[in-house]
Design a protein around this motif. Structure first.
Motif, PDB file in Angstrom:
ATOM      1  N   THR A   5      -1.099   5.555   0.389  1.00 48.27           N
ATOM      2  CA  THR A   5      -2.121   4.387   0.596  1.00 48.27           C
ATOM      3  C   THR A   5      -1.597   3.360  -0.420  1.00 48.27           C
ATOM      4  O   THR A   5      -1.768   2.132  -0.284  1.00 48.27           O
ATOM      5  N   LEU A   6      -1.586   3.517  -1.911  1.00 47.15           N
ATOM      6  CA  LEU A   6      -1.471   2.582  -2.783  1.00 47.15           C
ATOM      7  C   LEU A   6      -0.338   1.672  -2.542  1.00 47.15           C
ATOM      8  O   LEU A   6      -0.148   0.453  -2.809  1.00 47.15           O
ATOM      9  N   ILE A   7       0.822   2.331  -2.127  1.00 52.49           N
ATOM     10  CA  ILE A   7       2.111   1.557  -2.254  1.00 52.49           C
ATOM     11  C   ILE A   7       2.006   0.662  -1.097  1.00 52.49           C
ATOM     12  O   ILE A   7       2.982  -0.519  -1.333  1.00 52.49           O
ATOM     13  N   PHE A   8       1.257   0.559  -0.084  1.00 50.45           N
ATOM     14  CA  PHE A   8       1.334  -0.372   0.758  1.00 50.45           C
ATOM     15  C   PHE A   8       0.046  -1.355   0.627  1.00 50.45           C
ATOM     16  O   PHE A   8      -0.114  -2.214   1.542  1.00 50.45           O
ATOM     17  N   ALA A  58       9.953   2.109  -7.044  1.00 46.41           N
ATOM     18  CA  ALA A  58      10.835   3.215  -7.224  1.00 46.41           C
ATOM     19  C   ALA A  58      10.060   4.522  -7.314  1.00 46.41           C
ATOM     20  O   ALA A  58      10.192   5.386  -6.578  1.00 46.41           O
ATOM     21  N   PHE A  59       9.061   4.571  -8.252  1.00 47.56           N
ATOM     22  CA  PHE A  59       8.370   5.785  -8.595  1.00 47.56           C
ATOM     23  C   PHE A  59       7.323   6.082  -7.568  1.00 47.56           C
ATOM     24  O   PHE A  59       7.264   7.191  -6.825  1.00 47.56           O
ATOM     25  N   LEU A  60       6.724   5.198  -6.623  1.00 44.17           N
ATOM     26  CA  LEU A  60       5.799   5.247  -5.811  1.00 44.17           C
ATOM     27  C   LEU A  60       6.681   5.679  -4.338  1.00 44.17           C
ATOM     28  O   LEU A  60       6.000   6.499  -3.535  1.00 44.17           O
ATOM     29  N   VAL A  61       7.781   5.162  -3.966  1.00 45.95           N
ATOM     30  CA  VAL A  61       8.764   5.599  -2.953  1.00 45.95           C
ATOM     31  C   VAL A  61       8.853   6.882  -3.383  1.00 45.95           C
ATOM     32  O   VAL A  61       8.902   7.605  -2.294  1.00 45.95           O
ATOM     33  N   SER A  62       9.213   7.388  -4.490  1.00 39.96           N
ATOM     34  CA  SER A  62       9.786   8.840  -4.724  1.00 39.96           C
ATOM     35  C   SER A  62       8.380   9.658  -4.305  1.00 39.96           C
ATOM     36  O   SER A  62       8.593  10.774  -3.763  1.00 39.96           O
ATOM     37  N   MET A  63       7.215   9.456  -4.772  1.00 36.93           N
ATOM     38  CA  MET A  63       5.938  10.180  -4.568  1.00 36.93           C
ATOM     39  C   MET A  63       5.796  10.171  -3.168  1.00 36.93           C
ATOM     40  O   MET A  63       5.583  11.308  -2.630  1.00 36.93           O
ATOM     41  N   LEU A 108       2.896   4.719 -16.097  1.00 34.43           N
ATOM     42  CA  LEU A 108       2.416   6.073 -16.346  1.00 34.43           C
ATOM     43  C   LEU A 108       0.910   6.330 -16.349  1.00 34.43           C
ATOM     44  O   LEU A 108       0.183   6.925 -15.472  1.00 34.43           O
ATOM     45  N   GLY A 109       0.529   5.269 -17.091  1.00 38.29           N
ATOM     46  CA  GLY A 109      -0.956   5.539 -17.653  1.00 38.29           C
ATOM     47  C   GLY A 109      -1.846   5.017 -16.637  1.00 38.29           C
ATOM     48  O   GLY A 109      -2.927   5.482 -16.332  1.00 38.29           O
ATOM     49  N   ASN A 110      -1.460   3.866 -15.830  1.00 36.17           N
ATOM     50  CA  ASN A 110      -2.299   3.184 -14.750  1.00 36.17           C
ATOM     51  C   ASN A 110      -2.222   3.946 -13.489  1.00 36.17           C
ATOM     52  O   ASN A 110      -2.895   3.717 -12.504  1.00 36.17           O
ATOM     53  N   LEU A 111      -1.181   5.123 -13.460  1.00 32.77           N
ATOM     54  CA  LEU A 111      -1.392   5.739 -12.320  1.00 32.77           C
ATOM     55  C   LEU A 111      -1.835   7.228 -12.497  1.00 32.77           C
ATOM     56  O   LEU A 111      -1.658   8.188 -11.677  1.00 32.77           O
ATOM     57  N   VAL A 134      10.005  -2.244  -1.847  1.00 32.43           N
ATOM     58  CA  VAL A 134       9.807  -0.918  -1.293  1.00 32.43           C
ATOM     59  C   VAL A 134      10.596  -0.543  -0.050  1.00 32.43           C
ATOM     60  O   VAL A 134      11.112   0.637  -0.135  1.00 32.43           O
ATOM     61  N   LYS A 135      10.837  -1.615   0.652  1.00 36.61           N
ATOM     62  CA  LYS A 135      11.751  -1.380   1.933  1.00 36.61           C
ATOM     63  C   LYS A 135      13.198  -1.098   1.642  1.00 36.61           C
ATOM     64  O   LYS A 135      13.679   0.165   2.107  1.00 36.61           O
ATOM     65  N   ALA A 136      13.713  -1.822   0.509  1.00 34.60           N
ATOM     66  CA  ALA A 136      15.045  -1.717   0.312  1.00 34.60           C
ATOM     67  C   ALA A 136      15.434  -0.254  -0.439  1.00 34.60           C
ATOM     68  O   ALA A 136      16.222   0.501  -0.048  1.00 34.60           O
TER      69      ALA A 136
END
Length: 642
Positions: free
Chosen positions: A5-8, A49-54, A92-95, A230-232
């Motif tokens: 949900t964070l990514i959007f 990129a990290f959030l898309v990967s997750m 990383l720390g804030n995630l 994010v879309k790309a």
């Protein structure tokens, strides 16, 4: 925290971006060192990129994310421009993916796990970086490994725009296209600024055209448009039929007026006063004085720890069977052939674990007939890429061999070997054309390989005396962890025999690194040699026998690790060290001090200067290394006339 949900959620993303930007400025200011401008321009790319990967891996929480540590078949991240480490640490720390926030106070402190350039001790970092231009090559190995194992996971290769001038990136692009590594997503932080100014002023290049010409689809993206970014990334993630470059337009120091597009802050940090001004502009507050005090306290703790374990490693000790087929005594066999024949027998045993990387010299190493094998990787005349690729691949629980001529695979990509050492790779590098390369001449002669390899941390150098010993050594290095360099020479050598006329390095022989091999017994003096000169050393000893001198010959196959048996096998204390190497930096240099301490009479025979092309024996004669020269040196040593 819920990544899906964070990514959007743009509100939370904006808050997170402000927090990361604040921490980048904070940690670099306190450290008085770092790259704040570049880190700020890359932070949105990393986060998206990290959030898309997750999301694509169905990883929802930090707890889920940390569980993938021991699973090789997950998305991988290679950050080629490793100086942007502050952005990665803060993300990383804030995630919720770090156990502490010490990156704020121990960035770049000696012994801290929060190093100036990203290293493998950091979560989700699969390659230590810092030498620009090498990250893409390392990423190709991860993509190759995943694709070869039919995994649908992806590899993200993050790069800066300044490093696009490096030739190794062009080598890696061609490799990606050749092997259709569509599971690799290349992303460039395109801020247009580097240390000395604007990229177009320093070294103009058309980055998009360079990548398009190599077969890539180029997506132009703006980093400030979060959903578009994010879309790309998601689009490239799902297209398994094309190679993608995301050319992401960013602003160095974005959000801080005096930092934006200012090359001063690419590698220059803010003062405390400037930091407070920056915090005011981005709507943040941070008290630096308390953190300054903490840095002093935590520095003492961090300094006590000189090494942190890697984030993850997939190496397992291999168990290759002992060699069973050997060449006959007195056969003239190139040691390179021993290498090629060993590989072919090993592939019959376990073709899933062995990969051979070639640099357009397969015929020279007698492996041309492997070119159609899935285990054979033809990298072409691209040694810089090949060494990094092979090193990165060797960390994936595989046995990886690479072969080429000495100067090409050692001297040219020296820095790539250094980075492999930092990454604790397990690469086995086989090379010919060391010492004198005969008719190939001075551009191929390589008479400084012992000293060069010795300067690579934790390296092993092995120099077999004949093709049978090569066969033992090939299996030995395949079964042992670490970076091994194996010298095969150019000149064919005679298969050596024991006193009973059997192959000296036959089926009963067991190779032990550090052991000195006796090629010929003798009580009056000893010739100490290795590699291509062993046959000539024996010939000289035979000539001395005709003069009523009993001269022994020993081969030192492990010049960096010489066991105590060497001194037992040279007990006459009269020694000639006979080598096809620079006389001041070879085996003689390694042994000289100890020879003096032990009261030996000795002479060093080696190479002095540069020599032309010509027949091998003619070059030996010109350089003072002929059999007759050796005989005269032995005479002087045993008569104490040195």
């Amino acid at each position: 925290m819920n990544y899906s949900t964070l990514i959007f959620d743009e509100t939370k993303i904006n808050e997170l971006q402000t927090k990361i930007k604040t921490e980048i400025i904070t940690m670099t200011t306190i450290a008085k060192s770092g790259h704040p401008g570049s880190s700020i321009s890359s932070m949105n790319i990393f986060l998206a990129a990290f959030l898309v990967s997750m999301k694509e891996q169905n990883i929802i929480t930090p707890e889920d994310a940390l569980l993938i540590k021991n699973n090789p078949f997950t998305d991988r991240f290679i950050i080629s421009h490793g100086h942007t480490s502050p952005a990665w640490y803060s993300m990383l720390g804030n995630l919720g993916l770090l156990q502490d926030y010490d990156y704020l106070t121990t960035l770049r402190v000696i012994g801290s796990k929060y190093t100036g350039h990203l290293e493998q001790n950091t979560p989700f970092v699969d390659w230590s970086t810092g030498s620009l231009g090498q990250g893409l090559s390392a990423a190709t190995a991860k993509a190759f490994y995943l694709k070869n194992n039919d995994s649908n996971r992806k590899v993200f290769a993050f790069m800066g725009d300044g490093e696009q001038a490096k030739g190794q990136i062009g080598e890696a692009r061609r490799f990606i296209n050749k092997f259709n590594l569509t599971n690799l997503i290349s992303i460039i932080d395109y801020n247009g600024i580097q240390i000395n100014g604007e990229i177009e002023d320093i070294m103009p290049s058309n980055i998009a055209d360079d990548w398009k010409s190599a077969g890539f689809k180029v997506l132009d993206v703006n980093a400030t448009d979060w959903l578009d970014l994010v879309k790309a990334i998601t689009y490239a993630y799902h297209d398994n039929n094309s190679n993608y470059l995301l050319l992401v337009k960013t602003v160095s120091g974005e959000g801080v007026s005096f930092m934006e597009n200012n090359n001063k802050y690419v590698s220059g940090v803010l003062s405390n006063i400037e930091s407070q001004k920056a915090f005011s502009e981005i709507g943040a507050t941070m008290e630096l004085s308390d953190l300054d005090k903490q840095r002093i306290e935590k520095k003492q703790i961090a300094t006590a720890r000189s090494h942190w374990p890697t984030w993850r490693e997939f190496y397992h000790k291999q168990e290759w069977e002992k060699e069973t087929e050997f060449y006959n005594v007195n056969d003239i066999v190139p040691r390179r052939q021993g290498y090629g024949d060993s590989i072919k027998s090993m592939l019959k045993e376990n073709d899933a674990k062995l990969f051979i990387v070639d640099c357009d010299l397969a015929p020279a190493f007698t492996i041309s007939d492997l070119s159609s094998s899935n285990n054979f990787i033809q990298s072409g005349i691209q040694e810089h890429h090949a060494v990094t690729f092979s090193g990165s691949l060797s960390r994936e629980d595989l046995t990886v061999f690479i072969s080429s001529f000495g100067r090409f695979i050692l001297a040219e990509p020296y820095n790539q070997h250094l980075l492999n050492a930092l990454n604790k790779t397990n690469l086995k590098t086989f090379f010919s054309h060391v010492g004198f390369a005969g008719e190939d001449g001075p551009t191929h002669h390589f008479t400084s390989f012992i000293s060069l390899i010795r300067s690579i941390p934790d390296s092993h150098l092995l120099i077999p005396a004949d093709a049978n010993q090569v066969k033992h050594i090939v299996r030995y290095v395949a079964n042992n962890k670490g970076n091994y360099f194996i010298s095969l020479g150019r000149v064919p050598t005679k298969i050596l025999s024991d006193t009973q006329g059997n192959p000296l390095f036959g089926e009963k022989y067991i190779f032990q690194e550090g052991t000195t091999d006796v090629l010929k017994e003798g009580k009056d003096g000893t010739i100490v040699t290795y590699g291509s000169l062993t046959n000539r050393a024996i010939e000289a000893a035979d000539k001395m026998k005709d003069l009523n001198f009993d001269i022994g010959v020993v081969s030192v196959s492990s010049p960096y690790k010489i066991n105590d048996d060497f001194w037992e096998k040279t007990s006459s204390k009269k020694v000639v060290i006979y080598e096809e190497h620079d006389v001041e930096t070879g085996l003689g240099n390694i042994l000289s001090l100890e020879l003096q301490k032990r009261g030996y009479t000795y002479s060093l025979m080696g190479v002095k200067g540069i020599y032309p092309s010509g027949f091998y024996d003619d070059i030996l004669d010109m350089s003072g290394l002929s059999v007759n020269n050796l005989v005269e040196n032995i005479k002087m040593v045993i008569t104490n006339n040195v």
